[in-house]
Design a protein around this motif. Structure first.
Motif, PDB file in Angstrom:
ATOM      1  N   VAL A 286       9.248 -14.480  46.084  1.00 53.65           N
ATOM      2  CA  VAL A 286       8.532 -13.512  46.867  1.00 53.65           C
ATOM      3  C   VAL A 286       7.302 -12.948  46.061  1.00 53.65           C
ATOM      4  CG1 VAL A 286       8.880 -11.107  47.634  1.00 53.65           C
ATOM      5  CG2 VAL A 286      10.727 -12.816  47.920  1.00 53.65           C
ATOM      6  N   GLU A 287       6.323 -12.544  46.676  1.00 56.24           N
ATOM      7  CA  GLU A 287       5.052 -11.871  46.117  1.00 56.24           C
ATOM      8  C   GLU A 287       5.145 -10.458  46.367  1.00 56.24           C
ATOM      9  OE1 GLU A 287       2.218 -11.925  44.579  1.00 56.24           O
ATOM     10  OE2 GLU A 287       2.879 -14.280  44.057  1.00 56.24           O
TER      11      GLU A 287
ATOM     12  N   SER B  76       7.741 -19.268  51.851  1.00 57.53           N
ATOM     13  CA  SER B  76       7.042 -19.616  50.430  1.00 57.53           C
ATOM     14  C   SER B  76       7.234 -20.988  49.921  1.00 57.53           C
ATOM     15  CB  SER B  76       7.740 -18.531  49.344  1.00 57.53           C
ATOM     16  OG  SER B  76       7.397 -19.023  48.268  1.00 57.53           O
TER      17      SER B  76
ATOM     18  N   GLY C  35       7.286 -10.896  41.659  1.00 56.78           N
ATOM     19  CA  GLY C  35       8.063 -10.648  42.898  1.00 56.78           C
ATOM     20  C   GLY C  35       8.918  -9.123  42.627  1.00 56.78           C
TER      21      GLY C  35
ATOM     22  N   ARG D   1      10.538 -15.480  51.836  1.00 54.07           N
ATOM     23  CA  ARG D   1      11.111 -16.717  51.390  1.00 54.07           C
ATOM     24  C   ARG D   1      11.055 -18.032  52.344  1.00 54.07           C
ATOM     25  NH1 ARG D   1      16.425 -14.459  48.054  1.00 54.07           N
ATOM     26  NH2 ARG D   1      15.355 -13.857  46.131  1.00 54.07           N
TER      27      ARG D   1
END
Ligand code: PLP
Length: 395
Positions: A303-304, A381, A348, A378
């Protein structure tokens, strides 16, 4: 958007009603300049001194050891640059840690350019500075140790009393950036053997733009600001009486209610940590035990952090990823790298910091929304293996 859950109290807090009420008369009623001689202004002067005494009492200090400043950053700058200036003929070595706030780290870098040498102590995986490492880093030319009381990103509380004892025994000045700690955990400058301590009003429901520096009696600290003779000639500038009174009122209120509020927040924080800890490939960052009562900080693999914040914002959730001042940058947080997280994972991060207005319902809302957003991100991603339900990397 119907609902706002403010979970960013480490960035700033709402002014408490008590502090607001205490401050109001100084804007347009008791507005005399404390340096003026007439009695109208002398009232403001005596209220300023009463505020100083209140702050001192909350730290177990003497009133004459408290200097009002404009913010925590100013206090940090003053402590480091002041000691460096005062002691430069005695030595030019300073010890700090790799996880300090930029107000310390950038000042240390500035001092390095001025010919000082700085040791940046590493921390362990929970963000803890080892007192033995502080001792081992001491040199005959060490003039200052500056270690934060509690970290602003991961909430780890440092062994300040142990470090203070080492510094005092070695005869080296000890500064602690207690900006995230004051008003949230008990602070005692004498028991901790600190010589200088920074605090900031807006972190404990006082006003923004108001801080203080504790300087132990006998410690010589040249001014950072020159001009008038305010603050015993050590910090020029017409005093912000409203700010000082508001800071003192907020600190008194936080200190009086500390035990109850800290128990309440710790329970909410633990619920949040347990719930979000159930998300696969997530982990709580920082010391699981010795941590600030309101701080729940995490990393979620795949995750960012920035995307997470934007989607949470769309759901009315105010949070941060890394520290507020660096959340505009795409570099991973220096704190998360220092605790040993790989770049990919450090990206993340999510910091949820609870405070006065947060309730059980807020925590329930966070526990509902954060996992949904993590899952959503996610699924989109490139580094998340949807079939296997895990990151594409093996770390
Ligand atoms: N030190 C720490 C640990 C902080 O968290 C902050 C603010 O986030 C500061 C210093 C700077 O305080 P201020 O915003 O009052 O300048």
């Amino acid at each position: 958007m119907s609902r706002i859950v403010y979970a960013d109290h480490a960035a700033t807090t709402a002014l408490s009603d008590t502090a607001l009420k205490a401050m109001l008369p100084y804007f347009n009623q008791s507005y005399g300049n404390p340096s003026s001689l007439y009695s109208f202004a002398q009232q403001a002067k005596s209220d300023l001194e009463a505020a100083r005494a209140q702050v001192a009492a909350c730290l177990n200090a003497q009133p004459e050891e408290i200097y009002f400043t404009s913010c925590g950053s100013e206090s940090d700058n003053w402590a480091l640059r002041g000691v460096a200036e005062q002691k430069k003929d005695k030595g030019r070595h300073i010890i700090t840690s790799a996880i300090e706030h930029h107000a310390i780290l950038h000042t240390a870098r500035y001092l390095e350019k001025q010919g000082f040498e700085v040791t940046y102590l590493p921390v362990d995986g929970q963000g803890r500075v080892d007192p033995a490492a502080v001792k081992a880093a001491l040199r005959p030319d060490t003039i200052l140790i500056s270690i934060m009381t509690a970290n602003n990103e991961i909430g780890t509380i440092e062994p300040i009393a142990e470090i203070g004892a080492i510094a005092r025994e070695a005869g080296v000045l000890f500064h602690t950036d207690a900006v995230q700690a004051v008003g949230h955990i008990p602070v005692d400058v004498q028991a901790w053997k600190v010589d200088l301590l920074s605090l900031s009003g807006h972190k404990f429901r006082g006003p923004r733009g108001m801080g203080a520096l504790y300087v132990r009696k006998g410690v010589r600290l040249p001014p950072l600001m020159f001009g008038g003779g305010q603050e015993k000639g050590r910090r020029a500038g017409t005093e912000n009486v409203a700010g000082a009174v508001g800071l003192a009122a907020a600190l008194r209120e936080a200190t009086d209610g500390l035990a109850a509020e800290s128990a309440r927040l710790s329970a909410l924080r633990d619920k949040l940590a347990a719930g979000l800890g159930r998300i696969p490939y997530s982990r709580l960052t920082g010391d699981p035990v010795n941590r600030l009562p309101g701080t729940a900080s995490f990393v979620f693999e795949g995750v960012e952090g920035e995307a997470l914040l934007l989607l949470l914002d769309a759901r009315g959730i105010c949070a941060s990823s890394g520290s507020a001042c660096s959340s505009a940058s795409l570099d991973p947080s220096h704190v998360l790298l220092a605790i040993g997280l790989p770049h990919a994972i450090a990206h993340g991060s999510l910091r949820l910091t609870l405070g006065a207005e947060n309730t059980e319902e807020d925590v329930a809302y966070l526990l509902q929304e954060v996992p949904r957003v993590v899952q959503y991100l996610r699924e989109m991603s490139p580094v998340w293996d949807k079939a296997a339900g895990k990151p594409t990397w093996e770390l």
